[in-house]
Design a protein around this motif. Structure first.
Motif, mmCIF file in Angstrom:
data_model
loop_
_atom_site.group_PDB
_atom_site.id
_atom_site.type_symbol
_atom_site.label_atom_id
_atom_site.label_comp_id
_atom_site.label_asym_id
_atom_site.label_seq_id
_atom_site.Cartn_x
_atom_site.Cartn_y
_atom_site.Cartn_z
ATOM 1 N N VAL A 164 3.452 -35.310 38.250
ATOM 2 C CA VAL A 164 3.095 -36.448 38.899
ATOM 3 C C VAL A 164 1.664 -36.794 38.739
ATOM 4 O O VAL A 164 0.804 -35.859 39.090
ATOM 5 N N GLY A 165 1.315 -38.120 38.689
ATOM 6 C CA GLY A 165 0.124 -38.552 38.580
ATOM 7 C C GLY A 165 -0.873 -38.347 37.467
ATOM 8 O O GLY A 165 -1.655 -38.833 37.025
ATOM 9 N N SER A 166 -0.261 -37.588 36.255
ATOM 10 C CA SER A 166 -1.046 -37.373 35.057
ATOM 11 C C SER A 166 -1.118 -38.471 34.238
ATOM 12 O O SER A 166 -0.124 -39.648 34.363
ATOM 13 N N SER A 167 -2.006 -38.823 33.338
ATOM 14 C CA SER A 167 -1.910 -39.908 32.467
ATOM 15 C C SER A 167 -1.331 -40.090 31.187
ATOM 16 O O SER A 167 -0.686 -39.179 30.821
ATOM 17 N N ASP A 168 -1.077 -41.301 30.892
ATOM 18 C CA ASP A 168 0.033 -41.586 29.741
ATOM 19 C C ASP A 168 -0.674 -40.939 28.708
ATOM 20 O O ASP A 168 -0.059 -40.515 27.685
ATOM 21 N N GLU A 169 -1.728 -41.230 28.572
ATOM 22 C CA GLU A 169 -2.700 -40.857 27.081
ATOM 23 C C GLU A 169 -2.541 -39.390 27.047
ATOM 24 O O GLU A 169 -2.259 -38.873 25.904
ATOM 25 N N LEU A 170 -2.645 -38.476 27.891
ATOM 26 C CA LEU A 170 -2.535 -37.212 27.690
ATOM 27 C C LEU A 170 -1.014 -36.698 27.333
ATOM 28 O O LEU A 170 -1.081 -35.849 26.642
ATOM 29 N N LEU A 171 -0.288 -37.455 28.038
ATOM 30 C CA LEU A 171 1.192 -37.254 27.775
ATOM 31 C C LEU A 171 1.304 -37.571 26.346
ATOM 32 O O LEU A 171 2.067 -36.648 25.378
ATOM 33 N N ALA A 172 0.851 -38.530 25.772
ATOM 34 C CA ALA A 172 1.107 -38.934 24.564
ATOM 35 C C ALA A 172 0.381 -38.192 23.439
ATOM 36 O O ALA A 172 1.115 -37.924 22.315
ATOM 37 N N GLY A 187 3.442 -22.904 18.740
ATOM 38 C CA GLY A 187 2.010 -22.433 19.187
ATOM 39 C C GLY A 187 1.344 -22.305 17.577
ATOM 40 O O GLY A 187 0.157 -22.206 17.626
ATOM 41 N N ARG A 188 2.174 -22.833 16.516
ATOM 42 C CA ARG A 188 1.515 -22.994 15.294
ATOM 43 C C ARG A 188 1.595 -24.363 14.853
ATOM 44 O O ARG A 188 1.851 -24.744 13.703
ATOM 45 N N ALA A 189 1.656 -25.107 15.701
ATOM 46 C CA ALA A 189 2.014 -26.725 15.305
ATOM 47 C C ALA A 189 0.667 -27.197 14.357
ATOM 48 O O ALA A 189 -0.305 -27.082 14.846
ATOM 49 N N PRO A 190 1.012 -28.131 13.396
ATOM 50 C CA PRO A 190 0.072 -28.287 12.640
ATOM 51 C C PRO A 190 -1.218 -29.318 13.097
ATOM 52 O O PRO A 190 -2.056 -29.145 12.695
ATOM 53 N N ARG A 191 -0.609 -29.966 14.202
ATOM 54 C CA ARG A 191 -1.802 -30.737 15.006
ATOM 55 C C ARG A 191 -2.264 -29.905 15.970
ATOM 56 O O ARG A 191 -1.463 -29.184 16.903
ATOM 57 N N VAL A 192 -3.483 -30.023 16.331
ATOM 58 C CA VAL A 192 -4.197 -29.342 17.329
ATOM 59 C C VAL A 192 -4.740 -30.572 18.171
ATOM 60 O O VAL A 192 -5.018 -31.464 17.866
ATOM 61 N N ALA A 193 -4.351 -30.025 19.554
ATOM 62 C CA ALA A 193 -4.578 -31.101 20.501
ATOM 63 C C ALA A 193 -6.016 -31.653 20.471
ATOM 64 O O ALA A 193 -6.711 -31.040 20.455
ATOM 65 N N ALA A 194 -6.222 -33.106 20.683
ATOM 66 C CA ALA A 194 -7.372 -33.672 20.693
ATOM 67 C C ALA A 194 -7.846 -34.032 22.246
ATOM 68 O O ALA A 194 -9.006 -34.517 22.574
ATOM 69 N N ALA A 195 -7.065 -33.683 23.193
ATOM 70 C CA ALA A 195 -7.401 -33.903 24.701
ATOM 71 C C ALA A 195 -6.684 -32.730 25.377
ATOM 72 O O ALA A 195 -5.863 -31.942 25.003
#
Length: 286
Positions: free
Chosen positions: A191-199, A265-273
């Motif tokens: 609750v209350g977290s940003s759309d950008e982080l979820l995306a 845990g081995r997803a090709p994309r590493v989080a940028a946020a």
């Protein structure tokens, strides 16, 4: 040729043997190391087990090396269908005292592909033992890698980068849903977290679609229905792999949660946020 070198506790025989499904075009041998360089291959290292002398480890190494063409064939067949199969397999090979056959015990399965594991183990069970002094034991470390897997990962990452994600609000929780059929997922933020982080969390999960589909395929083995829902908690940190925990699962296959944890845990994309914590609900179709 120089003597083999020690690598672990006690005597150890180490060499690299990289083989490609298309065949070897060049070979270099030096100081107990054989290497054939190709785009897709299996590197092999042998570590001794306490009580096995250096001479016996070397004899075991020569015997194991005779089976690498067969193991190469195993990997070729698997990659033709599932190019994302990579990782490390460790198997302890023991030639017992007396006249008994060799035994092969899997001590680490980092590949998570039953066909590859079964085929490689069968290949090693067929190794010649006439020139091996008894008893002898080694650990074979097989590292599987192929350029097709890397290309798939890069393509998945590119597909997820910069793409728009439709985020909706459900009870002030940001939510995004994929429209796939075989594996559908919904990711929810607190609750209350940003759309950008979820995306960004959505993009990281979506980059591992191939792995999610493979977990569903594994869940359908032994004529089981893969249908069910798995709920996981994802912890995302910028620049780091996802940390994944399975909360609950209705899928019949008991190892489905573990499979998903390892793949995500081995997803090709590493989080940028980040940091951020999300609920991921995966639905496997029948």
């Amino acid at each position: 040729m120089q003597p083999m070198t020690a690598r672990t506790l006690g005597a150890s025989f180490a060499f690299s043997l990289t083989l490609l499904a298309s065949g070897a075009s060049a070979q270099h041998m030096d100081q107990g190391e054989a290497r054939i360089t190709t785009e897709t291959g299996i590197s092999l290292a042998l570590d001794s087990v306490p009580g096995t002398s250096a001479a016996r480890v070397q004899a075991m190494g020569r015997a194991v090396q005779t089976r690498m063409v067969a193991i190469r064939g195993c990997y070729h067949n698997v990659v033709a269908v599932r190019p994302t199969v990579t990782g490390v397999i460790r198997m302890q090979i023991t030639v017992p005292e007396g006249a008994g056959p060799a035994t092969v015990t899997v001590t680490e399965d980092g590949v998570h592909d039953a066909e590859m594991l079964t085929c490689a183990r069968a290949a090693l069970l067929a190794m010649p033992t006439a020139d091996v002094s008894r008893p002898s034991s080694v650990v074979a470390v097989l590292t599987l890698a192929n350029s097709a897997a890397e290309g798939s990962a890069i393509a998945a990452q590119h597909a997820s980068e910069g793409s728009e994600v439709a985020v909706t609000r459900v009870g002030d929780r940001p939510t995004a849903t994929t429209e796939m059929t075989d594996v559908r997922f919904v990711i929810r933020g607190p609750v209350g977290s940003s759309d950008e982080l979820l995306a960004e969390g959505y993009r990281v999960v979506r980059s591992q679609i191939a792995g999610l589909l493979d977990c569903r395929r594994r869940a359908s083995r032994r004529r089981r229905s893969p249908a069910g829902v798995v709920v996981l908690t994802l912890t995302m940190t910028a620049g780091q792999p996802l940390v994944v925990h399975t909360d609950r699962s209705t899928v019949l296959a008991p190892d489905t949660g573990t499979c998903l944890e390892e793949r995500l845990g081995r997803a090709p994309r590493v989080a940028a946020a980040g940091p951020g914590t999300f609920e991921l609900e995966l639905t496997f179709a029948p």
